[in-house]
Design an enzyme around this catalytic site. Structure first.
Site, PDB file in Angstrom:
ATOM      1  N   THR A 154       0.844  -1.177   0.000  1.00 26.80           N
ATOM      2  CA  THR A 154       0.000   0.000   0.000  1.00 26.80           C
ATOM      3  C   THR A 154       0.884   1.232   0.000  1.00 26.80           C
ATOM      4  OG1 THR A 154      -1.618  -1.260   1.268  1.00 26.80           O
ATOM      5  CG2 THR A 154      -1.749   1.102   1.496  1.00 26.80           C
ATOM      6  N   ARG A 182     -12.831  -8.952  -2.295  1.00 24.70           N
ATOM      7  CA  ARG A 182     -12.106  -8.860  -1.033  1.00 24.70           C
ATOM      8  C   ARG A 182     -11.891  -7.400  -0.649  1.00 24.70           C
ATOM      9  NH1 ARG A 182      -6.474  -7.020   0.111  1.00 24.70           N
ATOM     10  NH2 ARG A 182      -5.931  -7.917   2.127  1.00 24.70           N
ATOM     11  N   SER A 184      -9.773  -4.722   1.684  1.00 23.34           N
ATOM     12  CA  SER A 184      -8.544  -4.563   2.461  1.00 23.34           C
ATOM     13  C   SER A 184      -8.786  -3.629   3.639  1.00 23.34           C
ATOM     14  CB  SER A 184      -7.441  -3.998   1.573  1.00 23.34           C
ATOM     15  OG  SER A 184      -7.690  -2.625   1.324  1.00 23.34           O
ATOM     16  N   ASP A 185      -7.739  -3.377   4.379  1.00 27.58           N
ATOM     17  CA  ASP A 185      -7.832  -2.469   5.534  1.00 27.58           C
ATOM     18  C   ASP A 185      -7.789  -1.000   5.151  1.00 27.58           C
ATOM     19  OD1 ASP A 185      -4.710  -1.373   6.210  1.00 27.58           O
ATOM     20  OD2 ASP A 185      -4.889  -3.111   4.924  1.00 27.58           O
ATOM     21  N   THR A 203       0.195  -0.482   6.352  1.00 34.89           N
ATOM     22  CA  THR A 203       0.460  -1.296   5.171  1.00 34.89           C
ATOM     23  C   THR A 203       0.744  -2.707   5.644  1.00 34.89           C
ATOM     24  OG1 THR A 203       1.853  -1.553   3.207  1.00 34.89           O
ATOM     25  CG2 THR A 203       2.944  -0.750   5.183  1.00 34.89           C
ATOM     26  N   GLY A 206      -3.883  -6.951   4.982  1.00 35.37           N
ATOM     27  CA  GLY A 206      -5.073  -6.256   5.444  1.00 35.37           C
ATOM     28  C   GLY A 206      -5.851  -7.002   6.501  1.00 35.37           C
TER      29      GLY A 206
END
Length: 280
Positions: A154, A182, A184-185, A203, A206
């Site tokens: 990220t 999906r 991610s965070d 980063t 996630g």
């Protein structure tokens, strides 16, 4: 004024000396441009500007050069949080956009501030964001040959402006080969969070970051008068319980800059007008 940026982690296939050198030079140039921009703009504006520069650089996994998912399509996520207003906006799994972080910024003035998939794409087009294919030849080669084994993560930016306001922006092209859909965070408070006391961009993997509620947890601990160093250390110690893989950058309201990672391959750079720091 303070600024710190990260460019995620190196994957096994991009840990060669030349790539390290290129990433180092890119981060140095971008963090300095971001600092110059910060002198005449707010923390939130600067965070978006700086992450946009990272999204334009194919060395990093965000915007141009994003990873390709298992069905051959690139889907990206990005978020912005303003520590002054405590407003967060973001896009999840957006396609064919050059700067996902700028779409997230556009959403900041709306009541519905986090959009996903087709809703995010439709919103972007209605607001004059042009179609843009972020795929590069190297990502297609990796997709076909499945060369990499570790996520390249990220990009992110945390800023403290002249008025002591903090903002954070995070953008990702995903981990590559994930199941379509999906999440991610990066567009959640686990991966991107700020208030008047601290801002953190994450980063890594996630799912681990979400399980640890990492960004919000670190910021909350600083808010509760823990030092930024201790807040990072305690949160990363807790991440070890699930053998989590993550990296983080942050700035607190006193101007302290800090970073930490589970594995020493995170790339970052920071600048305070006097001292430039970057990964070795």
């Amino acid at each position: 004024m303070k600024i710190i940026i990260h460019g995620g982690f190196f994957s096994e296939s991009t840990r060669d000396p030349e790539t390290k050198f290129q990433k180092q030079n890119a981060l140095i140039k971008i963090v300095q441009k971001g600092y110059d921009y910060l002198s005449t703009h707010t923390a939130a504006q600067t965070a978006v500007y700086t992450v946009s520069l990272l999204e334009d650089n194919p060395l990093f996994n965000a915007g141009l050069g994003s990873q390709i998912q298992s069905d051959g399509i690139i889907r990206m996520s990005a978020a912005l949080m303003d520590g002054k207003t405590l407003r967060m906006s973001g896009v999840i799994n957006i396609e064919n956009i050059q700067h996902p972080i700028q779409v997230a910024e556009k959403l900041m003035s709306y009541d519905d501030r986090i959009l996903g998939d087709k809703g995010a794409i439709t919103f972007a087009h209605k607001n004059d964001f042009a179609n843009f294919n972020p795929e590069i030849e190297q990502r297609r080669k990796e997709f076909i040959e499945k060369l990499y084994s570790t996520p390249t993560s990220t990009v992110g930016c945390v800023c403290l402006d002249v008025n002591k306001n903090i903002a954070v922006a995070t953008s990702t092209g995903g981990k590559g080969f994930e199941i379509p859909g999906r999440i991610s965070d990066s567009a959640t408070v686990a991966g991107n969070y700020a208030n008047q006391y601290c801002g953190v961009s994450m980063t890594g993997i996630g799912e681990d970051i979400v399980s640890g509620a990492m960004a919000a947890k670190i910021v909350t601990r600083v808010t509760d008068e823990m030092s930024i160093k201790d807040a990072f250390h305690k949160s990363f110690e807790e991440l070890k319980q699930i053998d989590g893989f993550a990296g983080a950058i942050g700035i607190d309201y006193l101007g302290n800059i800090f970073h930490q990672e589970s594995h020493p391959t995170m790339v970052f750079a920071s600048f305070d007008g006097v001292e430039l720091k970057y990964f070795s």
